[in-house]
Design an enzyme around this catalytic site. Structure first.
Site, short mmCIF file in Angstrom:
data_model
loop_
_atom_site.label_atom_id
_atom_site.label_comp_id
_atom_site.label_asym_id
_atom_site.label_seq_id
_atom_site.Cartn_x
_atom_site.Cartn_y
_atom_site.Cartn_z
N ILE A 19 1.31 -0.95 -0.09
CA ILE A 19 -0.09 0.49 -0.56
C ILE A 19 1.12 1.10 -0.03
O ILE A 19 1.62 1.45 0.91
CB ILE A 19 -1.38 0.38 1.23
CG1 ILE A 19 -1.95 -1.46 1.36
CG2 ILE A 19 -1.80 0.94 1.58
CD1 ILE A 19 -2.26 -1.40 2.19
N CYS A 21 1.16 5.22 -0.56
CA CYS A 21 0.81 6.49 -0.29
C CYS A 21 1.62 7.83 -0.94
O CYS A 21 2.41 7.95 -0.51
CB CYS A 21 0.20 7.14 1.05
SG CYS A 21 -0.27 8.63 0.51
N HIS A 106 2.73 -1.94 4.25
CA HIS A 106 2.53 -0.14 3.86
C HIS A 106 3.25 1.11 4.25
O HIS A 106 4.37 1.63 5.11
CB HIS A 106 1.59 0.15 5.34
CG HIS A 106 1.49 1.94 5.55
ND1 HIS A 106 1.77 3.17 6.02
CD2 HIS A 106 0.62 2.35 4.71
CE1 HIS A 106 1.00 4.21 5.78
NE2 HIS A 106 0.14 3.77 5.05
N CYS A 107 3.17 2.48 3.35
CA CYS A 107 4.50 3.07 2.76
C CYS A 107 3.82 4.39 2.13
O CYS A 107 2.98 4.71 1.47
CB CYS A 107 5.34 3.02 1.74
SG CYS A 107 7.20 4.10 1.79
N ARG A 108 3.90 5.22 2.85
CA ARG A 108 3.68 7.12 2.61
C ARG A 108 4.64 8.27 2.62
O ARG A 108 5.35 7.92 3.68
CB ARG A 108 2.83 7.08 4.24
CG ARG A 108 1.89 8.51 3.74
CD ARG A 108 0.97 8.96 5.43
NE ARG A 108 0.20 10.28 4.36
CZ ARG A 108 -0.56 10.57 5.40
NH1 ARG A 108 -0.61 11.01 6.75
NH2 ARG A 108 -1.29 12.09 5.51
#
Length: 291
Positions: A19, A21, A106-108
């Protein structure tokens, strides 16, 4: 413009999901997208997924997920080796605990941290000899090369390099006398579920063999030609000899620790006699498999 700021979900393999962002995405859009993705994950995987947060610890993210591993990795910097090993060990243990377990990375922000983890886990799985399907390694390496490596900082690239699965060797012993129509089928065996998955299948006639090497590209391989996980530059080489003597240089052939070639022909998952039960070939192809 808003479309470019939406979160992106990608299944690298059936059990490893990302995921991402993008930088500059407003908090409101981020939370809306995240909530939709979480509902989808829960609907598809229930409580069998673990979210690995490669961005700074986020209270909202923790509240929305039943199981979160916060790495605390800093954007644009390469984490130290102990941190990488710790995260990869946790990931590996989670996947090995249950066949339905999946990982959500998850990486934003920038994608560099995602590249570090994907490349590191390929290395880790090779060393620990607990890899998933060999084809999954190709899929992870392709995702790293196509989507992540160009976006990493020089320090991050220096810190890790994506592992290569260059060659896989199978040796027929004792030597077999080949004559007429030949079919070669390669399976990936899953002992836990007592199933197997066709990696590729090929047929040829010995009357058309010239020399001692037959080379088949991806386009020449049944099943593999339509499998996105099989590398585009992948190929199968068959080496044949004029006598039952061992091929010179064979002692230099070796597989990585993550690869196990099963020669137990008494095992029904390994054995197949000639064209026996050819109607099940396509069924085998669709079965879930793993090492």
């Amino acid at each position: 413009m808003e479309e470019q700021l939406r979160m992106d979900l990608t299944y690298i393999t059936e059990r490893i999901i990302t995921i991402f962002c993008p930088p500059g995405c407003p908090e409101k859009i981020y939370l809306q997208n995240l909530q939709q993705i979480i509902l989808m994950l829960q609907s598809k995987h229930g409580h069998h997924y673990m979210l690995v947060n490669l961005s700074q610890k986020n209270k909202t993210l923790t509240q929305m997920n039943h199981k979160v591993l916060d790495t605390g990795w800093v954007d644009l910097l390469a984490p130290d080796l102990n941190q990488i090993i710790s995260v990869c060990t946790t990931m590996n243990n989670w996947l090995q605990t249950h066949e339905k377990h999946v990982l959500v990375l998850h990486c934003r922000g920038c994608k560099g941290r995602l590249g570090v983890l994907v490349a590191s886990y390929i290395h880790f799985a090779n060393i620990s000899a607990s890899a998933e399907l060999s084809l999954d390694h190709f899929a992870m390496r392709r995702f790293y090369n196509d989507k992540l490596s160009a976006l990493m900082t020089p320090s991050q690239k220096r810190h890790v390099n994506a592992a290569q699965t260059d060659r896989l060797y199978f040796v027929l012993q004792p030597a077999q006398l080949l004559k007429g129509d030949i079919m070669v089928v390669c399976y990936d065996k899953n002992s836990q579920s007592a199933s197997r998955q066709v990696v590729f299948r090929l047929q040829f006639h010995t009357g058309l063999v010239f020399g001692h090497t037959l080379t088949f590209s991806k386009a020449d391989l049944d099943c593999a030609s339509e499998d996105a996980r099989f590398p585009e530059d992948g190929k199968v080489e068959l080496l044949v000899s004029d006598s039952p003597e061992k091929i010179t240089g064979r002692e230099l052939w070796s597989n990585g620790r993550c690869v196990t070639v099963d020669y137990d022909t008494f095992d029904p998952l390994v054995r197949r006699d000639s064209y026996q039960d050819t109607s099940s070939l396509e069924t085998d192809r669709n079965e879930a498999g793993g090492n």
